[in-house]
Design a protein around this motif. Structure first.
Motif, PDB file in Angstrom:
ATOM      1  N   LEU A 171     -15.409 -47.031  66.228  1.00 55.99           N
ATOM      2  CA  LEU A 171     -14.801 -47.243  64.910  1.00 55.99           C
ATOM      3  C   LEU A 171     -13.534 -46.415  64.778  1.00 55.99           C
ATOM      4  CD1 LEU A 171     -18.017 -46.897  62.714  1.00 55.99           C
ATOM      5  CD2 LEU A 171     -16.794 -49.021  63.182  1.00 55.99           C
ATOM      6  N   THR A 172     -12.697 -46.820  63.844  1.00 61.85           N
ATOM      7  CA  THR A 172     -11.589 -45.965  63.453  1.00 61.85           C
ATOM      8  C   THR A 172     -12.101 -45.042  62.350  1.00 61.85           C
ATOM      9  OG1 THR A 172     -10.783 -47.406  61.675  1.00 61.85           O
ATOM     10  CG2 THR A 172      -9.932 -47.835  63.911  1.00 61.85           C
ATOM     11  N   THR A 173     -11.361 -44.002  62.072  1.00 61.48           N
ATOM     12  CA  THR A 173     -11.755 -43.076  60.998  1.00 61.48           C
ATOM     13  C   THR A 173     -11.848 -43.812  59.666  1.00 61.48           C
ATOM     14  OG1 THR A 173     -10.665 -41.281  62.174  1.00 61.48           O
ATOM     15  CG2 THR A 173     -11.147 -40.901  59.863  1.00 61.48           C
ATOM     16  N   THR A 174     -10.911 -44.715  59.427  1.00 57.56           N
ATOM     17  CA  THR A 174     -10.901 -45.464  58.166  1.00 57.56           C
ATOM     18  C   THR A 174     -12.102 -46.398  58.082  1.00 57.56           C
ATOM     19  OG1 THR A 174      -8.497 -45.348  58.186  1.00 57.56           O
ATOM     20  CG2 THR A 174      -9.471 -46.931  56.692  1.00 57.56           C
ATOM     21  N   GLN A 175     -12.415 -47.082  59.171  1.00 56.63           N
ATOM     22  CA  GLN A 175     -13.589 -47.961  59.178  1.00 56.63           C
ATOM     23  C   GLN A 175     -14.864 -47.155  58.938  1.00 56.63           C
ATOM     24  OE1 GLN A 175     -13.112 -49.718  63.055  1.00 56.63           O
ATOM     25  NE2 GLN A 175     -11.993 -51.481  62.259  1.00 56.63           N
ATOM     26  N   PHE A 176     -14.961 -46.000  59.583  1.00 54.84           N
ATOM     27  CA  PHE A 176     -16.134 -45.141  59.383  1.00 54.84           C
ATOM     28  C   PHE A 176     -16.238 -44.722  57.920  1.00 54.84           C
ATOM     29  CE2 PHE A 176     -18.247 -41.072  59.027  1.00 54.84           C
ATOM     30  CZ  PHE A 176     -19.442 -41.308  59.709  1.00 54.84           C
ATOM     31  N   ASP A 177     -15.128 -44.352  57.315  1.00 57.37           N
ATOM     32  CA  ASP A 177     -15.116 -43.922  55.918  1.00 57.37           C
ATOM     33  C   ASP A 177     -15.684 -45.023  55.022  1.00 57.37           C
ATOM     34  OD1 ASP A 177     -14.623 -42.513  53.562  1.00 57.37           O
ATOM     35  OD2 ASP A 177     -12.449 -42.654  53.706  1.00 57.37           O
ATOM     36  N   ILE A 178     -15.277 -46.256  55.265  1.00 56.68           N
ATOM     37  CA  ILE A 178     -15.747 -47.372  54.437  1.00 56.68           C
ATOM     38  C   ILE A 178     -17.221 -47.655  54.697  1.00 56.68           C
ATOM     39  CG2 ILE A 178     -15.514 -49.861  54.052  1.00 56.68           C
ATOM     40  CD1 ILE A 178     -12.454 -49.413  54.345  1.00 56.68           C
ATOM     41  N   VAL A 179     -17.626 -47.716  55.965  1.00 55.71           N
ATOM     42  CA  VAL A 179     -19.032 -47.968  56.295  1.00 55.71           C
ATOM     43  C   VAL A 179     -19.916 -46.860  55.713  1.00 55.71           C
ATOM     44  CG1 VAL A 179     -20.694 -48.080  58.205  1.00 55.71           C
ATOM     45  CG2 VAL A 179     -18.552 -49.377  58.337  1.00 55.71           C
ATOM     46  N   ALA A 180     -19.484 -45.614  55.841  1.00 53.03           N
ATOM     47  CA  ALA A 180     -20.266 -44.488  55.319  1.00 53.03           C
ATOM     48  C   ALA A 180     -20.365 -44.547  53.794  1.00 53.03           C
ATOM     49  CB  ALA A 180     -19.643 -43.164  55.757  1.00 53.03           C
TER      50      ALA A 180
ATOM     51  N   SER B 220     -25.929 -56.246  59.954  1.00 53.20           N
ATOM     52  CA  SER B 220     -25.466 -55.517  61.144  1.00 53.20           C
ATOM     53  C   SER B 220     -24.675 -54.284  60.736  1.00 53.20           C
ATOM     54  CB  SER B 220     -24.661 -56.418  62.078  1.00 53.20           C
ATOM     55  OG  SER B 220     -23.501 -56.895  61.452  1.00 53.20           O
ATOM     56  N   GLY B 221     -23.948 -54.353  59.619  1.00 54.72           N
ATOM     57  CA  GLY B 221     -23.236 -53.181  59.106  1.00 54.72           C
ATOM     58  C   GLY B 221     -24.203 -52.087  58.686  1.00 54.72           C
ATOM     59  N   ASP B 222     -25.314 -52.493  58.086  1.00 51.96           N
ATOM     60  CA  ASP B 222     -26.325 -51.514  57.668  1.00 51.96           C
ATOM     61  C   ASP B 222     -26.976 -50.867  58.894  1.00 51.96           C
ATOM     62  OD1 ASP B 222     -27.862 -50.246  55.501  1.00 51.96           O
ATOM     63  OD2 ASP B 222     -29.550 -51.324  56.396  1.00 51.96           O
ATOM     64  N   ARG B 223     -27.241 -51.649  59.932  1.00 55.14           N
ATOM     65  CA  ARG B 223     -27.797 -51.091  61.166  1.00 55.14           C
ATOM     66  C   ARG B 223     -26.814 -50.097  61.785  1.00 55.14           C
ATOM     67  NH1 ARG B 223     -29.584 -56.398  61.846  1.00 55.14           N
ATOM     68  NH2 ARG B 223     -27.852 -56.898  63.245  1.00 55.14           N
ATOM     69  N   LEU B 224     -25.524 -50.463  61.771  1.00 58.60           N
ATOM     70  CA  LEU B 224     -24.497 -49.562  62.298  1.00 58.60           C
ATOM     71  C   LEU B 224     -24.472 -48.265  61.494  1.00 58.60           C
ATOM     72  CD1 LEU B 224     -22.030 -49.124  64.237  1.00 58.60           C
ATOM     73  CD2 LEU B 224     -20.632 -49.982  62.347  1.00 58.60           C
ATOM     74  N   PHE B 225     -24.464 -48.379  60.169  1.00 62.57           N
ATOM     75  CA  PHE B 225     -24.462 -47.199  59.297  1.00 62.57           C
ATOM     76  C   PHE B 225     -25.648 -46.293  59.623  1.00 62.57           C
ATOM     77  CE2 PHE B 225     -26.434 -45.324  55.508  1.00 62.57           C
ATOM     78  CZ  PHE B 225     -25.482 -44.365  55.197  1.00 62.57           C
ATOM     79  N   LYS B 226     -26.828 -46.855  59.744  1.00 61.66           N
ATOM     80  CA  LYS B 226     -28.035 -46.065  59.991  1.00 61.66           C
ATOM     81  C   LYS B 226     -28.009 -45.383  61.352  1.00 61.66           C
ATOM     82  CE  LYS B 226     -30.935 -48.417  56.689  1.00 61.66           C
ATOM     83  NZ  LYS B 226     -31.798 -49.532  56.400  1.00 61.66           N
ATOM     84  N   ARG B 227     -27.186 -45.878  62.262  1.00 61.61           N
ATOM     85  CA  ARG B 227     -27.052 -45.246  63.573  1.00 61.61           C
ATOM     86  C   ARG B 227     -25.940 -44.207  63.572  1.00 61.61           C
ATOM     87  NH1 ARG B 227     -23.687 -46.132  67.860  1.00 61.61           N
ATOM     88  NH2 ARG B 227     -22.918 -48.086  67.001  1.00 61.61           N
ATOM     89  N   VAL B 228     -24.734 -44.588  63.085  1.00 62.66           N
ATOM     90  CA  VAL B 228     -23.576 -43.709  63.253  1.00 62.66           C
ATOM     91  C   VAL B 228     -23.495 -42.588  62.229  1.00 62.66           C
ATOM     92  CG1 VAL B 228     -22.211 -45.471  64.435  1.00 62.66           C
ATOM     93  CG2 VAL B 228     -21.923 -45.173  61.962  1.00 62.66           C
ATOM     94  N   PHE B 229     -23.948 -42.827  61.003  1.00 64.41           N
ATOM     95  CA  PHE B 229     -23.797 -41.799  59.976  1.00 64.41           C
ATOM     96  C   PHE B 229     -24.614 -40.544  60.306  1.00 64.41           C
ATOM     97  CE2 PHE B 229     -24.574 -39.751  55.853  1.00 64.41           C
ATOM     98  CZ  PHE B 229     -23.266 -39.526  55.466  1.00 64.41           C
ATOM     99  N   PRO B 230     -25.919 -40.672  60.579  1.00 65.11           N
ATOM    100  CA  PRO B 230     -26.672 -39.454  60.909  1.00 65.11           C
ATOM    101  C   PRO B 230     -26.159 -38.789  62.187  1.00 65.11           C
ATOM    102  CG  PRO B 230     -28.169 -41.318  60.556  1.00 65.11           C
ATOM    103  CD  PRO B 230     -26.783 -41.851  60.532  1.00 65.11           C
TER     104      PRO B 230
END
Length: 138
Positions: A30-39, A95-105
């Motif tokens: 992800l980019t920092t901006t994409q991560f910010d939005i997903v988070a 799939s975005g929620d699955r990504l969030f649950k993996r990358v955020f923690p």
């Protein structure tokens, strides 16, 4: 001119943090901006573009393009806004929620390893000082 010492340290601290954090986010695809939005969208109900902009560090001019790329990746969905038919709300797809649950923690743990080198007292002091500095500019 003594205040320029603080400005220099603030900028250098932010740049160091961004390099450290951004490298890990890039490793996760992800980019920092994409991560910010997903988070921001993670574990939250869908929100309007305006609400998303207020809760992230993403400027209005950048938001549209980032949302288009996230939608193309299948990570977000747009929903009609029941309160305003002229706009829509944005939420994570499955799939975005699955990504969030993996990358955020994972990212929180990654940052914790570095920030954890400071004591609780040092962190509390830094937070207090940064909040005081922030109020100067409001």
């Amino acid at each position: 001119m003594y205040h320029l010492l603080l400005v220099k340290e603030l900028v250098q601290a932010y740049q160091a943090f961004e390099m450290h954090s951004g490298a890990h986010i890039k490793e996760m695809g992800l980019t920092t901006t994409q991560f910010d939005i997903v988070a921001t969208l993670g574990n939250q109900p869908p929100m309007t573009c305006k609400e998303l902009g207020e809760k992230t560090l993403v400027s209005k001019g950048t938001m549209t393009g980032v949302l288009e790329r996230l939608e193309a990746k299948g990570l977000i969905e747009k929903f009609m806004n029941a309160n305003d038919g002229r706009s829509y709300k944005i939420g994570l797809s499955k799939s975005g929620d699955r990504l969030f649950k993996r990358v955020f923690p994972e990212h929180v743990e990654y940052l914790g390893k570095s920030i954890g080198k400071l004591s609780k007292k040092e962190i509390e002091h830094a937070v207090t000082v940064l909040r005081e500095v922030k109020t100067i500019f409001k």
